[in-house]
Design an enzyme around this catalytic site. Structure first.
Site, PDB file in Angstrom:
ATOM      1  N   GLN A   1     -10.382  -2.472   2.427  1.00  0.00           N
ATOM      2  CA  GLN A   1      -9.899  -3.104   3.667  1.00  0.00           C
ATOM      3  C   GLN A   1      -9.889  -2.140   4.851  1.00  0.00           C
ATOM      4  O   GLN A   1      -9.443  -2.492   5.926  1.00  0.00           O
ATOM      5  CB  GLN A   1      -8.538  -3.760   3.462  1.00  0.00           C
ATOM      6  CG  GLN A   1      -7.372  -2.828   3.186  1.00  0.00           C
ATOM      7  CD  GLN A   1      -6.129  -3.590   2.756  1.00  0.00           C
ATOM      8  OE1 GLN A   1      -6.032  -4.069   1.629  1.00  0.00           O
ATOM      9  NE2 GLN A   1      -5.167  -3.724   3.649  1.00  0.00           N
TER      10      GLN A   1
ATOM     11  N   MET B   1       0.841  -1.198   0.000  1.00  0.00           N
ATOM     12  CA  MET B   1       0.000   0.000   0.000  1.00  0.00           C
ATOM     13  C   MET B   1       0.880   1.253   0.000  1.00  0.00           C
ATOM     14  O   MET B   1       0.430   2.339   0.355  1.00  0.00           O
ATOM     15  CB  MET B   1      -0.944  -0.009   1.203  1.00  0.00           C
ATOM     16  CG  MET B   1      -1.888  -1.211   1.153  1.00  0.00           C
ATOM     17  SD  MET B   1      -3.464  -0.954   1.961  1.00  0.00           S
ATOM     18  CE  MET B   1      -2.956  -0.639   3.635  1.00  0.00           C
TER      19      MET B   1
ATOM     20  N   GLY C   1       4.794 -10.064   4.468  1.00  0.00           N
ATOM     21  CA  GLY C   1       5.587  -9.981   5.697  1.00  0.00           C
ATOM     22  C   GLY C   1       4.935 -10.726   6.855  1.00  0.00           C
ATOM     23  O   GLY C   1       3.708 -10.707   7.013  1.00  0.00           O
ATOM     24  N   GLN C   2       5.778 -11.357   7.686  1.00  0.00           N
ATOM     25  CA  GLN C   2       5.289 -12.069   8.870  1.00  0.00           C
ATOM     26  C   GLN C   2       4.637 -11.109   9.867  1.00  0.00           C
ATOM     27  O   GLN C   2       3.831 -11.518  10.691  1.00  0.00           O
ATOM     28  CB  GLN C   2       6.453 -12.826   9.523  1.00  0.00           C
ATOM     29  CG  GLN C   2       6.155 -13.484  10.863  1.00  0.00           C
ATOM     30  CD  GLN C   2       5.064 -14.545  10.769  1.00  0.00           C
ATOM     31  OE1 GLN C   2       4.903 -15.179   9.720  1.00  0.00           O
ATOM     32  NE2 GLN C   2       4.318 -14.729  11.853  1.00  0.00           N
TER      33      GLN C   2
ATOM     34  N   LEU D   1       6.754   3.147   1.409  1.00  0.00           N
ATOM     35  CA  LEU D   1       7.617   1.975   1.603  1.00  0.00           C
ATOM     36  C   LEU D   1       8.708   2.218   2.641  1.00  0.00           C
ATOM     37  O   LEU D   1       9.229   3.319   2.755  1.00  0.00           O
ATOM     38  CB  LEU D   1       8.257   1.591   0.264  1.00  0.00           C
ATOM     39  CG  LEU D   1       7.271   1.309  -0.868  1.00  0.00           C
ATOM     40  CD1 LEU D   1       8.019   0.945  -2.149  1.00  0.00           C
ATOM     41  CD2 LEU D   1       6.292   0.194  -0.490  1.00  0.00           C
ATOM     42  N   HIS D   2       9.009   1.166   3.395  1.00  0.00           N
ATOM     43  CA  HIS D   2      10.096   1.222   4.365  1.00  0.00           C
ATOM     44  C   HIS D   2      10.972  -0.021   4.175  1.00  0.00           C
ATOM     45  O   HIS D   2      10.730  -0.844   3.272  1.00  0.00           O
ATOM     46  CB  HIS D   2       9.545   1.320   5.796  1.00  0.00           C
ATOM     47  CG  HIS D   2       8.506   0.285   6.119  1.00  0.00           C
ATOM     48  ND1 HIS D   2       8.792  -1.060   6.170  1.00  0.00           N
ATOM     49  CD2 HIS D   2       7.178   0.406   6.377  1.00  0.00           C
ATOM     50  CE1 HIS D   2       7.693  -1.723   6.472  1.00  0.00           C
ATOM     51  NE2 HIS D   2       6.683  -0.863   6.592  1.00  0.00           N
TER      52      HIS D   2
ATOM     53  N   HIS E   1       9.304  -3.453   3.514  1.00  0.00           N
ATOM     54  CA  HIS E   1       8.883  -3.736   2.129  1.00  0.00           C
ATOM     55  C   HIS E   1      10.103  -4.081   1.270  1.00  0.00           C
ATOM     56  O   HIS E   1      10.077  -5.003   0.456  1.00  0.00           O
ATOM     57  CB  HIS E   1       8.212  -2.506   1.503  1.00  0.00           C
ATOM     58  CG  HIS E   1       6.953  -2.073   2.177  1.00  0.00           C
ATOM     59  ND1 HIS E   1       6.859  -0.937   2.943  1.00  0.00           N
ATOM     60  CD2 HIS E   1       5.710  -2.618   2.195  1.00  0.00           C
ATOM     61  CE1 HIS E   1       5.636  -0.792   3.399  1.00  0.00           C
ATOM     62  NE2 HIS E   1       4.914  -1.802   2.969  1.00  0.00           N
TER      63      HIS E   1
ATOM     64  N   MET F   1       8.723  -2.527  11.889  1.00  0.00           N
ATOM     65  CA  MET F   1       8.557  -1.436  10.922  1.00  0.00           C
ATOM     66  C   MET F   1       7.142  -1.436  10.380  1.00  0.00           C
ATOM     67  O   MET F   1       6.580  -2.489  10.074  1.00  0.00           O
ATOM     68  CB  MET F   1       9.555  -1.586   9.789  1.00  0.00           C
ATOM     69  CG  MET F   1      10.945  -1.252  10.233  1.00  0.00           C
ATOM     70  SD  MET F   1      12.070  -1.218   8.850  1.00  0.00           S
ATOM     71  CE  MET F   1      13.601  -0.935   9.732  1.00  0.00           C
TER      72      MET F   1
HETATM   73  O1  PAF Z   1      -0.247  -5.814   3.672  1.00  0.00           O
HETATM   74  C1  PAF Z   1      -0.661  -4.883   2.929  1.00  0.00           C
HETATM   75  O2  PAF Z   1       0.020  -3.873   2.715  1.00  0.00           O
HETATM   76  C2  PAF Z   1      -2.038  -5.001   2.297  1.00  0.00           C
HETATM   77  O3  PAF Z   1      -2.933  -5.629   3.141  1.00  0.00           O
HETATM   78  C3  PAF Z   1      -2.006  -5.679   0.915  1.00  0.00           C
HETATM   79  C4  PAF Z   1      -1.565  -7.126   1.021  1.00  0.00           C
HETATM   80  C5  PAF Z   1      -1.068  -4.926  -0.022  1.00  0.00           C
HETATM   81  C6  PAF Z   1      -3.419  -5.671   0.308  1.00  0.00           C
HETATM   82  O4  PAF Z   1      -3.882  -4.377   0.135  1.00  0.00           O
END
Ligand code: PAF
Length: 290
Positions: A59, A28, A145-146, A31-32, A35, A182
């Site tokens: 979401q 989304m 990511g976990q 970025l850090h 990502h 993060m």
């Molecule tokens: O983890 C996220 O950043 C979001 O939930 C994703 C997987 C990109 C879906 O919008």
């Protein structure tokens, strides 16, 4: 690096050479290093790497932080270009949810507990957008990511249930030097809250250590985390959990691995974190080397 908001354009590049493997990192934006660590895994494991940047409205609940979600497209593109990413997909809302759109992907059990309790519509939005992105990109491997532990369980289930032909790769949680996981949301913490926020990982680590010393009571593990976090005045617990890593049901007795997790409000900012302890034959934390 190709940057496109168009599905046709993306598919043209994706299928220019069908023999190549494609890794895909859905994001989304804002970025850090977390990502970028997933991007690195993809770059190493595939011929080509695609990243999507899309703040998915479905979401977010109406009460949540969609409009104030941090964005920095120019900065994100500069980071991805420097990393060596091949393609970035930046769709608009109209491309992802055109007028007349009416399909939602709902999963039952695994979406109910933990995050699902306070965010009941969240995972339908995540599953729907990820299903769409998988169909658009058709990656060989997808990277998550976990840190979003329940999201990884939900999306693995989605891939199994709907027979998506994609390998799911889960990367370890990236942490700040003081252990805070993060997250794009960390930018919203006040100075005092930022100083207090490492309590999440400290509490999870204390529970992990108690488990390593033989504690097997779910109630005791949850109680330990609860006590430590409530001792921080500005921290308001949403949940602490010691759950089955596959079903996400709370455990009375931990027998075969445990997902320790928590969600905590600092003001309006809600932080999550977790430690996954594998089944008894391999009690290594699936967290990397932190
Ligand atoms: O983890 C996220 O950043 C979001 O939930 C994703 C997987 C990109 C879906 O919008």
């Amino acid at each position: 690096m190709i940057v496109t908001s168009q599905i046709d354009e993306l598919r043209k590049h994706r299928w220019a050479d069908p023999s190549l493997t494609w890794g895909f990192v859905p994001t989304m934006g804002y970025l850090h290093a977390g990502h970028l660590s997933l991007v690195q895994l993809s770059l190493v494991g595939n011929d080509k790497t695609a990243v999507s940047i899309y703040v998915n409205p479905t979401q977010f609940a109406p009460t949540e932080d969609l409009s104030s979600y941090p964005r920095n497209l120019a900065g994100d593109l500069a980071l991805l270009e420097a990393a060596g990413v091949d393609l970035v997909f930046t769709p608009s809302d109209t491309i992802m949810y055109p007028p007349g759109f009416q399909t939602t992907v709902n999963l039952s059990n695994v979406t109910q507990p933990l995050e699902g309790r306070s965010r009941p519509t969240h995972f339908a939005g995540v599953a729907t957008v990820v299903a769409k992105l998988f169909n658009i990109v058709q990656p060989t491997r997808a990277y998550f990511g976990q840190k979003d532990a329940q999201q990884t369980v939900v999306l693995r289930q989605l891939v199994r249930d709907l027979n998506f032909n994609v390998a799911m790769i889960i990367g370890p949680t990236s942490r700040e030097p003081d252990s805070l996981a993060m997250s794009s949301r960390n930018a919203r913490l006040s100075k005092a809250d930022r100083l207090a926020a490492p309590i999440l990982y400290q509490a999870l680590s204390a529970a992990k250590n108690a488990y390593a010393s033989g504690e097997r009571s779910g109630v005791a593990l949850r109680g330990l985390m609860w006590e430590m976090i409530t001792a921080v005045p500005q921290a308001k617990i949403d949940y602490v959990s010691a759950a089955d890593p596959k079903t996400l049901e709370e455990l009375e007795i931990v027998e075969d691995g445990v997902l320790l997790s928590t969600a905590v409000f600092f003001g309006k900012t809600r932080l999550i974190d977790n430690i996954l302890i594998e089944a008894t034959e391999n009690t290594e934390e699936k967290e990397g080397n932190f």
